[in-house]
Scaffold this motif. Structure first.
Motif, PDB file in Angstrom:
ATOM      1  N   LYS A  70       0.869  -1.207  -0.110  1.00 13.72           N
ATOM      2  CA  LYS A  70       0.060  -0.134   0.258  1.00 13.72           C
ATOM      3  C   LYS A  70       0.886   1.357  -0.097  1.00 13.72           C
ATOM      4  CE  LYS A  70      -3.490   1.825   3.307  1.00 13.72           C
ATOM      5  NZ  LYS A  70      -4.421   1.258   4.314  1.00 13.72           N
ATOM      6  N   PRO A  71       0.556   2.343  -0.670  1.00 14.06           N
ATOM      7  CA  PRO A  71       1.514   3.449  -0.796  1.00 14.06           C
ATOM      8  C   PRO A  71       1.302   4.340   0.477  1.00 14.06           C
ATOM      9  CG  PRO A  71      -0.646   3.670  -2.023  1.00 14.06           C
ATOM     10  CD  PRO A  71      -0.788   2.565  -1.514  1.00 14.06           C
ATOM     11  N   ALA A  72       2.439   4.974   0.865  1.00 18.95           N
ATOM     12  CA  ALA A  72       2.465   5.572   2.124  1.00 18.95           C
ATOM     13  C   ALA A  72       1.313   6.702   2.007  1.00 18.95           C
ATOM     14  CB  ALA A  72       3.841   6.176   2.250  1.00 18.95           C
ATOM     15  N   PRO A  73       0.484   7.127   3.130  1.00 16.17           N
ATOM     16  CA  PRO A  73      -0.293   8.259   3.280  1.00 16.17           C
ATOM     17  C   PRO A  73       0.226   9.577   2.936  1.00 16.17           C
ATOM     18  CG  PRO A  73       0.130   7.562   5.343  1.00 16.17           C
ATOM     19  CD  PRO A  73       0.918   6.534   4.483  1.00 16.17           C
ATOM     20  N   HIS A  74      -0.394  10.568   2.408  1.00 16.24           N
ATOM     21  CA  HIS A  74       0.043  11.990   2.603  1.00 16.24           C
ATOM     22  C   HIS A  74       0.290  12.502   3.833  1.00 16.24           C
ATOM     23  CE1 HIS A  74       0.768  15.907   0.976  1.00 16.24           C
ATOM     24  NE2 HIS A  74      -0.510  16.244   1.717  1.00 16.24           N
ATOM     25  N   ILE A  75       1.264  13.210   4.059  1.00 20.41           N
ATOM     26  CA  ILE A  75       1.475  13.796   5.350  1.00 20.41           C
ATOM     27  C   ILE A  75       1.006  15.172   5.343  1.00 20.41           C
ATOM     28  CG2 ILE A  75       3.090  14.803   7.043  1.00 20.41           C
ATOM     29  CD1 ILE A  75       5.182  12.692   6.344  1.00 20.41           C
ATOM     30  N   ALA A  76      -0.595  15.209   5.935  1.00 20.85           N
ATOM     31  CA  ALA A  76      -1.300  16.343   6.016  1.00 20.85           C
ATOM     32  C   ALA A  76      -0.590  17.495   6.810  1.00 20.85           C
ATOM     33  CB  ALA A  76      -2.446  16.154   6.525  1.00 20.85           C
ATOM     34  N   GLN A  77       0.152  17.359   7.961  1.00 21.89           N
ATOM     35  CA  GLN A  77       0.774  18.141   8.635  1.00 21.89           C
ATOM     36  C   GLN A  77       1.635  17.401   9.677  1.00 21.89           C
ATOM     37  OE1 GLN A  77      -1.864  20.864  10.615  1.00 21.89           O
ATOM     38  NE2 GLN A  77      -1.965  19.597  12.477  1.00 21.89           N
ATOM     39  N   LYS A  78       2.725  17.860  10.086  1.00 22.48           N
ATOM     40  CA  LYS A  78       3.841  17.052  11.092  1.00 22.48           C
ATOM     41  C   LYS A  78       3.459  17.556  12.496  1.00 22.48           C
ATOM     42  CE  LYS A  78       7.378  15.752   8.307  1.00 22.48           C
ATOM     43  NZ  LYS A  78       8.861  15.805   7.968  1.00 22.48           N
ATOM     44  N   ALA A  79       2.204  17.556  12.974  1.00 23.30           N
ATOM     45  CA  ALA A  79       1.584  17.635  14.280  1.00 23.30           C
ATOM     46  C   ALA A  79       0.225  17.368  14.577  1.00 23.30           C
ATOM     47  CB  ALA A  79       1.650  19.177  14.481  1.00 23.30           C
ATOM     48  N   PRO A  80      -0.174  16.977  15.636  1.00 18.26           N
ATOM     49  CA  PRO A  80      -1.722  16.641  15.829  1.00 18.26           C
ATOM     50  C   PRO A  80      -2.623  17.785  15.419  1.00 18.26           C
ATOM     51  CG  PRO A  80      -0.594  16.736  17.847  1.00 18.26           C
ATOM     52  CD  PRO A  80       0.551  16.832  17.009  1.00 18.26           C
ATOM     53  N   TYR A  81      -3.715  17.466  15.272  1.00 21.19           N
ATOM     54  CA  TYR A  81      -4.875  18.239  15.326  1.00 21.19           C
ATOM     55  C   TYR A  81      -5.732  18.097  16.667  1.00 21.19           C
ATOM     56  CZ  TYR A  81      -4.442  18.292   9.991  1.00 21.19           C
ATOM     57  OH  TYR A  81      -3.976  18.591   8.484  1.00 21.19           O
ATOM     58  N   ALA A  82      -5.829  19.196  17.397  1.00 22.89           N
ATOM     59  CA  ALA A  82      -6.481  19.182  18.600  1.00 22.89           C
ATOM     60  C   ALA A  82      -8.042  19.451  17.987  1.00 22.89           C
ATOM     61  CB  ALA A  82      -6.195  20.300  19.312  1.00 22.89           C
TER      62      ALA A  82
END
Length: 82
Positions: A4-16
């Motif tokens: 399976k391809p790697a997912p796109h990194i939406a952001q390098k931090a969590p979403y609160a």
């Protein structure tokens, strides 16, 4: 067998995000949603599916933004090493 391809990194931090107790949510696993961190259907044809979860209690949760967590949909700190 294809990987399976790697997912796109939406952001390098969590979403609160604020969640409501008992409400079902769909976390984006592919990273392509325009409605991060939630699914908007952008995964279609990618081999990814959203992760459904129901909030156990109302409050703030930290959902993974890098899409590489081992504890989906929650952040486990993996964004520090991707």
């Amino acid at each position: 067998m294809t990987d399976k391809p790697a997912p796109h990194i939406a952001q390098k931090a969590p979403y609160a995000v604020e969640v409501e107790a008992g409400k079902k949510y769909f976390w984006c696993a592919c990273g392509n949603s325009k409605n991060q961190p939630f699914c908007d259907g952008s995964h279609k044809g990618t081999g990814f599916s959203p992760t459904a979860f129901t909030a156990e209690q109302a409050g703030t949760v930290f959902l993974c933004g890098c899409k590489h967590t081992a504890n989906a949909p929650y952040c486990d700190g993996t964004h520090k090493s991707v």
